[in-house]
Design an enzyme around this catalytic site. Structure first.
Site, short mmCIF file in Angstrom:
data_model
loop_
_atom_site.label_atom_id
_atom_site.label_comp_id
_atom_site.label_asym_id
_atom_site.label_seq_id
_atom_site.Cartn_x
_atom_site.Cartn_y
_atom_site.Cartn_z
N GLY A 195 44.58 42.81 46.36
CA GLY A 195 46.05 43.57 46.96
C GLY A 195 45.96 45.15 46.89
O GLY A 195 45.45 45.65 45.49
N ARG A 237 33.80 32.01 45.63
CA ARG A 237 34.55 30.83 46.03
C ARG A 237 34.99 31.18 47.64
O ARG A 237 36.13 31.45 48.04
CB ARG A 237 35.92 30.59 45.37
N ASP A 244 42.38 41.92 38.35
CA ASP A 244 41.49 40.79 37.49
C ASP A 244 40.52 39.92 38.41
O ASP A 244 39.35 39.73 37.92
CB ASP A 244 42.43 39.91 36.62
N THR A 295 46.19 47.86 39.72
CA THR A 295 47.04 46.92 40.29
C THR A 295 48.58 47.68 40.11
O THR A 295 48.63 48.29 38.82
CB THR A 295 47.05 45.64 39.48
N ASP A 322 50.83 45.69 39.31
CA ASP A 322 51.31 45.10 38.51
C ASP A 322 51.30 45.27 37.13
O ASP A 322 51.91 44.94 36.15
CB ASP A 322 50.89 43.61 38.48
N ASP A 343 49.32 44.64 34.96
CA ASP A 343 48.71 43.32 33.81
C ASP A 343 47.18 43.29 33.55
O ASP A 343 46.90 42.18 33.09
CB ASP A 343 49.16 42.09 34.79
N ARG A 349 53.36 39.36 39.60
CA ARG A 349 52.93 38.47 39.45
C ARG A 349 53.62 37.84 38.13
O ARG A 349 54.68 37.68 37.94
CB ARG A 349 51.47 38.38 39.29
O1 F6P Z 1 48.88 41.91 42.59
C1 F6P Z 1 49.50 42.76 43.48
C2 F6P Z 1 50.69 42.11 44.15
O2 F6P Z 1 51.26 42.79 45.04
C3 F6P Z 1 51.66 41.18 43.31
O3 F6P Z 1 52.65 41.86 42.76
C4 F6P Z 1 52.11 40.22 44.30
O4 F6P Z 1 52.59 38.65 43.82
C5 F6P Z 1 50.81 39.68 45.17
O5 F6P Z 1 50.15 41.03 45.15
C6 F6P Z 1 51.48 39.44 46.61
O6 F6P Z 1 50.09 39.40 47.21
P1 F6P Z 1 49.96 39.37 49.09
O7 F6P Z 1 49.73 40.95 49.53
O8 F6P Z 1 48.87 38.53 49.26
O9 F6P Z 1 51.36 38.82 49.55
#
Ligand code: F6P
Length: 369
Positions: free
Chosen positions: A16, A89, A126, A148, A150, A152, A194
């Site tokens: 992301g 994968r 990650d 990120t 997040d 995390d 997340r």
């Molecule tokens: O890891 C970043 C993040 O924005 C998370 O907070 C969220 O759960 C996820 O990516 C959303 O992913 P996508 O852009 O695939 O909807």
């Protein structure tokens, strides 16, 4: 074995996006050029190398001073990104419409070497950093840069993108307070993050939320309802609740939107579920706001820009020093390097003994426990 001198490096952004990616790219390119190296950008994670026919303009593009001019303040990534291109994968469509995941990492290493690339800077979370570690084990020289919203990732004080997300969420909370007060409502604000509660905790505290629900503390809806009732008894006719997308009830499950091929579980929907439960229990009108991808967009804050620029320059410095399989890490007041292997070992969640949690509790904020 003597280390080959570096002449040509590649940079890739994966997973992301997060505000600050372009600042990293700029710093990597300018620092590399200063060393006399060429710098190339791989499109959309590794897809530019793995699927070059999809890129008529080139899956791997040279990055010059001009390509990175004026991009420090821009959100997103000029290279593009994907969270479904994991080369270990890789989803391959089948005639019947289904997908089979295949390991394309050996092919990726071959293509990388065939392109004359001596080293890789991989900017990601990650997922991308684990792939980077895998590629390093297969012989590539790799330096990771942690990214990120997040926050995390382990082994770094903070990731860039997080401060921008928290600042925006805080501004949203400020705005929601006034409308919640006017209508005497419960306002439930769902934020990303997340399985970690960093964005919810930091924005909730900075934005004066009355309730903060995070994945690290499973909540009891009744405790939240009682907080709303107690506030009402004290003349506080509205309540602002921040809920992390990964928060869940005691003994309950995550609220998920589903899972697409080659992607991680998509969280989301806990806010609306909670709003209905709270309405039922308190008789008060509740509304939900999902901040979602708004948290990933926009201009990086000055903090994130600075971290991103420092990370990018440090990644090039690491390669110049002959380091590989390391991740650049923020360790205030400095930047240092951590083994990639250690950095991807575990997720960094909110420490419940931290003074930030203690502060929130001392301010009377409810965590639903
Ligand atoms: O890891 C970043 C993040 O924005 C998370 O907070 C969220 O759960 C996820 O990516 C959303 O992913 P996508 O852009 O695939 O909807």
């Amino acid at each position: 074995v003597p280390i080959q001198p570096i002449r040509k490096i590649a940079i890739s952004t994966g997973g992301g996006d997060a505000p600050g990616l372009n600042a990293v790219i700029r710093a990597v390119v300018l620092a590399a050029l200063q060393k006399g190296w060429e710098c190339h950008g791989i499109r959309d994670g590794y897809n530019g190398l793995l699927d070059p026919t999809a890129y008529p303009e080139g899956g791997v593009v040279p990055l010059t001073r001009a390509s990175v001019a004026g991009i420090t303040h821009l959100g997103g990534t000029i290279l593009g990104t994907t969270n479904r291109g994991n080369p270990a994968r890789f989803p391959v469509p089948q005639p019947d419409g289904s997908y089979v995941e295949v390991d394309r990492t050996d092919e990726l290493v071959e293509r990388f070497q065939a392109a004359g690339l001596d080293a890789l800077v991989t900017v990601g979370g990650d997922g991308s950093l684990s792939i980077g570690y895998l590629l390093a084990r297969k012989g590539l020289r790799v330096v990771g840069v942690p990214k990120t919203i997040d926050n995390d990732l382990d082994r770094t004080f903070m990731t860039f993108g997080f401060d921008t997300a928290v600042s925006f969420a805080t501004e949203c909370l400020d705005r929601l307070h006034t409308t919640a007060a006017s209508h005497r409502r419960v306002m439930v604000v769902e934020v990303m993050g997340r399985y970690a509660g960093w964005i919810a905790l930091h924005s909730g505290l900075a934005g004066n939320a009355d309730v903060i629900l995070i994945p690290e503390i499973p909540y009891d809806v009744e405790k939240v309802a009682e907080t709303i009732r107690a506030r009402q008894r004290n003349g506080r006719t509205y309540t602002v609740v921040v809920v992390a997308e990964g928060a869940r009830e005691v003994g309950g499950d995550f609220t998920v939107q589903g899972r697409a091929v080659g992607q991680a579980e998509r969280l989301g929907g806990v806010g609306e579920k909670l709003a209905r439960q709270l309405e039922e229990r308190t008789g008060k009108e509740a509304r939900t706001v999902v901040l979602g991808h708004l948290l990933r967009g926009g201009s990086p804050t000055s903090f994130d820009r600075l971290v991103a620029l420092r990370f990018g320059a440090a990644a090039v410095r690491a390669l110049d020093e002959g380091q590989s399989a390391v991740m650049v890490s923020l360790a205030p007041p400095t930047v240092r390097y951590e083994p990639l292997k250690e950095a991807v070992r575990r997720m960094k969640t909110v420490n419940l003994d931290s003074d930030t949690i203690e502060t929130a509790r001392e301010l009377g904020i409810c965590f639903g426990d």
